[in-house]
Design a protein around this motif. Structure first.
Motif, PDB file in Angstrom:
ATOM      1  N   SER A 197       0.826  -1.212   0.000  1.00 16.46           N
ATOM      2  CA  SER A 197       0.000   0.000   0.000  1.00 16.46           C
ATOM      3  C   SER A 197       0.865   1.270   0.000  1.00 16.46           C
ATOM      4  O   SER A 197       0.478   2.282  -0.579  1.00 16.46           O
ATOM      5  CB  SER A 197      -1.015  -0.010   1.144  1.00 16.46           C
ATOM      6  N   TRP A 198       2.057   1.207   0.592  1.00 14.23           N
ATOM      7  CA  TRP A 198       2.955   2.374   0.503  1.00 14.23           C
ATOM      8  C   TRP A 198       3.433   2.580  -0.921  1.00 14.23           C
ATOM      9  O   TRP A 198       3.557   3.698  -1.401  1.00 14.23           O
ATOM     10  CB  TRP A 198       4.174   2.190   1.423  1.00 14.23           C
ATOM     11  N   THR A 199       3.718   1.459  -1.574  1.00 16.84           N
ATOM     12  CA  THR A 199       4.155   1.571  -2.967  1.00 16.84           C
ATOM     13  C   THR A 199       3.044   2.222  -3.795  1.00 16.84           C
ATOM     14  O   THR A 199       3.306   3.059  -4.656  1.00 16.84           O
ATOM     15  CB  THR A 199       4.531   0.191  -3.538  1.00 16.84           C
ATOM     16  N   LYS A 200       1.795   1.853  -3.479  1.00 12.94           N
ATOM     17  CA  LYS A 200       0.660   2.443  -4.197  1.00 12.94           C
ATOM     18  C   LYS A 200       0.567   3.959  -3.964  1.00 12.94           C
ATOM     19  O   LYS A 200       0.183   4.699  -4.859  1.00 12.94           O
ATOM     20  CB  LYS A 200      -0.647   1.756  -3.784  1.00 12.94           C
ATOM     21  N   ASP A 201       0.953   4.400  -2.735  1.00 14.66           N
ATOM     22  CA  ASP A 201       0.932   5.837  -2.451  1.00 14.66           C
ATOM     23  C   ASP A 201       1.886   6.603  -3.370  1.00 14.66           C
ATOM     24  O   ASP A 201       1.594   7.707  -3.808  1.00 14.66           O
ATOM     25  CB  ASP A 201       1.332   6.101  -0.989  1.00 14.66           C
ATOM     26  N   PHE A 202       3.047   5.993  -3.622  1.00 16.43           N
ATOM     27  CA  PHE A 202       4.041   6.674  -4.461  1.00 16.43           C
ATOM     28  C   PHE A 202       3.810   6.439  -5.952  1.00 16.43           C
ATOM     29  O   PHE A 202       4.184   7.259  -6.779  1.00 16.43           O
ATOM     30  CB  PHE A 202       5.455   6.220  -4.091  1.00 16.43           C
ATOM     31  N   TYR A 203       3.235   5.288  -6.252  1.00 17.15           N
ATOM     32  CA  TYR A 203       3.002   4.937  -7.656  1.00 17.15           C
ATOM     33  C   TYR A 203       1.514   4.663  -7.840  1.00 17.15           C
ATOM     34  O   TYR A 203       1.045   3.531  -7.695  1.00 17.15           O
ATOM     35  CB  TYR A 203       3.814   3.702  -8.051  1.00 17.15           C
ATOM     36  N   PRO A 204       0.742   5.711  -8.155  1.00 21.19           N
ATOM     37  CA  PRO A 204      -0.712   5.598  -8.207  1.00 21.19           C
ATOM     38  C   PRO A 204      -1.206   4.504  -9.167  1.00 21.19           C
ATOM     39  O   PRO A 204      -2.306   3.984  -8.992  1.00 21.19           O
ATOM     40  CB  PRO A 204      -1.157   6.982  -8.682  1.00 21.19           C
ATOM     41  N   GLY A 205      -0.408   4.157 -10.164  1.00 21.25           N
ATOM     42  CA  GLY A 205      -0.846   3.121 -11.099  1.00 21.25           C
ATOM     43  C   GLY A 205      -0.689   1.701 -10.564  1.00 21.25           C
ATOM     44  O   GLY A 205      -0.965   0.739 -11.268  1.00 21.25           O
ATOM     45  N   PHE A 206      -0.239   1.575  -9.303  1.00 27.29           N
ATOM     46  CA  PHE A 206       0.003   0.264  -8.698  1.00 27.29           C
ATOM     47  C   PHE A 206      -1.257  -0.602  -8.727  1.00 27.29           C
ATOM     48  O   PHE A 206      -2.327  -0.179  -8.310  1.00 27.29           O
ATOM     49  CB  PHE A 206       0.465   0.477  -7.244  1.00 27.29           C
ATOM     50  N   ASP A 207      -1.117  -1.825  -9.226  1.00 24.24           N
ATOM     51  CA  ASP A 207      -2.253  -2.728  -9.371  1.00 24.24           C
ATOM     52  C   ASP A 207      -2.290  -3.698  -8.187  1.00 24.24           C
ATOM     53  O   ASP A 207      -1.626  -4.725  -8.175  1.00 24.24           O
ATOM     54  CB  ASP A 207      -2.110  -3.491 -10.701  1.00 24.24           C
ATOM     55  N   MET A 208      -3.103  -3.334  -7.177  1.00 26.28           N
ATOM     56  CA  MET A 208      -3.131  -4.101  -5.926  1.00 26.28           C
ATOM     57  C   MET A 208      -3.630  -5.534  -6.132  1.00 26.28           C
ATOM     58  O   MET A 208      -3.109  -6.481  -5.552  1.00 26.28           O
ATOM     59  CB  MET A 208      -4.022  -3.359  -4.917  1.00 26.28           C
ATOM     60  N   GLU A 209      -4.598  -5.675  -7.008  1.00 28.45           N
ATOM     61  CA  GLU A 209      -5.162  -7.003  -7.259  1.00 28.45           C
ATOM     62  C   GLU A 209      -4.095  -7.926  -7.857  1.00 28.45           C
ATOM     63  O   GLU A 209      -3.930  -9.082  -7.455  1.00 28.45           O
ATOM     64  CB  GLU A 209      -6.331  -6.846  -8.240  1.00 28.45           C
ATOM     65  N   TYR A 210      -3.340  -7.367  -8.816  1.00 33.75           N
ATOM     66  CA  TYR A 210      -2.259  -8.117  -9.463  1.00 33.75           C
ATOM     67  C   TYR A 210      -1.186  -8.489  -8.441  1.00 33.75           C
ATOM     68  O   TYR A 210      -0.692  -9.620  -8.420  1.00 33.75           O
ATOM     69  CB  TYR A 210      -1.671  -7.250 -10.586  1.00 33.75           C
ATOM     70  N   ALA A 211      -0.857  -7.542  -7.545  1.00 35.92           N
ATOM     71  CA  ALA A 211       0.167  -7.793  -6.525  1.00 35.92           C
ATOM     72  C   ALA A 211      -0.224  -8.973  -5.640  1.00 35.92           C
ATOM     73  O   ALA A 211       0.585  -9.860  -5.365  1.00 35.92           O
ATOM     74  CB  ALA A 211       0.388  -6.539  -5.680  1.00 35.92           C
TER      75      ALA A 211
END
Lengths: 282, 126
Positions: A98-112
Motif C-alpha cells: 500500500s505504501w508503494t501504491k501511495d508513491f506509484y498511483p498506477g500500482f495494481d493491488m489485485e495483481y500484486a
C-alpha cells in the motif's frame, strides 16, 4: 511520451574510489536490457544515478528528456528495485504494497496479491522475518505491479530457488507483453537471463565496455579449435580474447570476422556468459 | 517445438524453423492460427522481439499471414513454400557437411554412395 533514459558523461566518485567514469549510455524505451558486470563494476551505482538516489559529480542523467535531479514527476516514472531496504522494521508485505501504491498511483493491488499467491508469499508477514528469497519476491512483486514505464531491477533473483526464478522469468515476460516498458535487469546469473534480453550493456571498472543488441553478441565471438600449430597459424593477426591448450589441442576465442576456417579447424559458438567471462577477465 | 540454445543457429531462425516443422508435420494446418508471440516467448523464456523476428521471416516468405487484431495464421500453400525452400538449402545444410565429415574420416566418395544406396534399400547399414 517515453523516449528513454540518457546518461551523458556520468562520473561518480565515493571518496577516493571512482565507481563510474565518464559513462554515456542510451536506454531506449520498451526494451529489456541486461546490465552486466563483475562485482564492483558500477552496476548498482549506475542504477542509483538513474533514479536520483546518487548524485554524480559530473555529467547528466535524463529520462524522457527531463533531468532526474529534483524532479519528482519524472521519478514516479521509474521504479528501482534494489538490494537495500529503506522500510521501517515492522513493515508487513501488505503495508509495503500500500505504501508503494501511495508513491506509484498506477500500482495494481489485485495483481500484486495474485502474484503473492503464485509465489506463496504471506502478505501478513513482516519484511524482517522474510528469508532473503522471499524479501526479493516481495520487492519484485512491487516492481511488477507498478505501471512505471521504467523498471530497474538490481539482482532480481537474489536468493530465489530455481522454481521461483523460472516463475519470475515467465511472470516478467508476461508482464512485459501486457505492458511493454523499459526493464533493466542487473544480474550475475547471465546464462539464465541471456535469452530474455533484447540489449546488453557490459560495465567494466566503471566504464561501458560494450552496449549492443543481444543477438549481435551471440555471433560476436567464436571458439576455434584444432591442432595447436594450425590454430596459431590461423589466429595470427586476429583479435584473440582467450586461449586454452589441452595437450596438442588448442582452442582460441576470437572476434568473429572473416571466418574462413583452415582445414582441420572447427568452430563453435560462444554464448553470452562465456563471452562475458572472456571480456571481463583480468 | 524445440529450441537449442547452444546451437550456432540464431534463436529467431530456430523459431522460424520449428514453426515450419509444425506446418510440414500438419501440427499447424493451413488457414489455422499459430501460437502468439507471447505464448512462444513465455514457453521458452525468450524475448518477444526474438520471436517476432522469426515470425516476420515467415511472413516475408508468405508462410504466415497476419489477421489484424487476431494473430498469425498459416498461409494456404505454406507447406509447398517451405518444401521448395528447404530443398534449395538441402545441399548446403546436409550434403556439404556430410562430405566434410566423410573427408575427415577418409571415407571415399564411392563408399559414401554405396552407404546411401544400402540405407535406401532396407534401412540398415550393416
Amino acid at each position: 511520451m517515453a523516449s528513454g533514459i540518457e546518461l551523458c558523461d556520468v562520473t561518480m566518485r565515493f571518496g577516493q574510489t571512482t565507481a563510474l567514469s565518464g559513462v554515456s549510455l542510451t536506454l531506449e524505451s520498451g526494451k529489456i536490457y541486461g546490465l552486466l558486470g563483475r562485482n564492483g563494476a558500477g552496476k548498482s551505482t549506475l542504477l542509483g544515478c538513474i533514479n536520483n538516489r546518487l548524485w554524480p559529480q559530473q555529467g547528466s542523467v535524463t529520462i524522457d528528456g527531463c533531468s532526474v535531479r529534483e524532479n519528482d514527476r519524472i521519478l514516479t516514472r521509474v521504479y528501482a528495485m534494489g538490494e537495500k531496504s529503506y522500510y521501517p522494521e515492522g513493515t508487513t508485505v501488505r503495508q509495503l504494497f500500500s505504501w508503494t501504491k501511495d508513491f506509484y498511483p498506477g500500482f495494481d493491488m489485485e495483481y500484486a496479491h495474485m502474484l503473492a499467491g503464485q509465489f506463496e508469499l504471506d502478505v501478513k508477514k513482516k519484511l524482517k522475518s522474510l528469508s532473503t528469497g522471499y524479501l526479493t519476491i516481495a520487492k519484485l512483486i512491487c516492481a511488477l505491479s507498478t505501471a512505471a514505464p521504467y523498471l530497474l531491477l538490481d539482482e532480481p533473483v537474489l536468493g530465489l530457488d530455481a522454481n521461483h526464478r523460472d516463475l519470475f522469468y515467465r511472470t516478467l515476460l508476461k508482464n512485459y507483453a501486457d505492458n511493454p516498458r523499459t526493464i533493466v535487469i542487473s544480474t550475475h546469473l547471465i546464462e539464465e537471463v541471456a535469452h530474455l534480453l533484447e540489449h546488453v550493456v557490459i560495465l567494466k571498472r566503471g566504464r561501458v565496455l560494450l552496449s549492443r543488441p543481444a543477438d549481435e553478441l551471440r555471433s560476436m565471438a567464436v571458439e576455434v579449435s584444432g591442432k595447436a600449430e594450425c590454430v596459431d597459424e590461423w589466429s595470427r593477426g586476429r583479435e584473440v580474447l582467450s586461449e586454452e591448450t589441452l595437450g596438442g589441442q588448442k582452442t582460441v576465442c576470437v572476434v568473429a570476422e572473416n571466418l574462413d576456417l583452415a582445414q582441420g579447424l572447427s568452430a563453435s559458438p560462444v554464448d553470452l556468459q562465456k563471452l562475458f567471462i572472456r571480456l571481463t577477465n583480468a | 517445438m524445440h529450441i537449442n540454445f547452444d546451437s550456432e543457429t540464431p534463436i529467431y531462425i530456430q523459431i522460424a524453423e520449428s514453426i515450419e516443422d509444425g506446418v510440414l508435420s500438419g501440427a499447424f494446418a493451413e488457414e489455422t492460427q499459430i501460437p502468439s508471440t507471447t505464448d512462444i516467448s513465455l514457453a521458452y523464456r525468450i524475448n518477444p522481439a526474438t520471436v517476432l523476428k522469426g515470425m516476420n521471416l515467415l511472413t516475408d516468405e508468405g508462410v504466415l499471414y497476419k489477421k489484424r487484431g487476431v494473430g498469425m495464421f498459416v498461409s494456404p500453400g505454406a507447406a509447398k513454400i517451405i518444401e521448395k525452400k528447404r530443398k534449395r538449402g538441402f545441399y548446403e545444410r546436409y550434403v556439404a557437411s556430410l562430405l566434410e565429415e566423410a573427408r575427415k574420416l577418409g571415407i571415399e566418395k564411392e563408399e559414401l554412395i554405396s552407404m546411401i544406396r544400402e540405407e535406401g534399400q532396407d534401412g540398415k547399414r550393416d
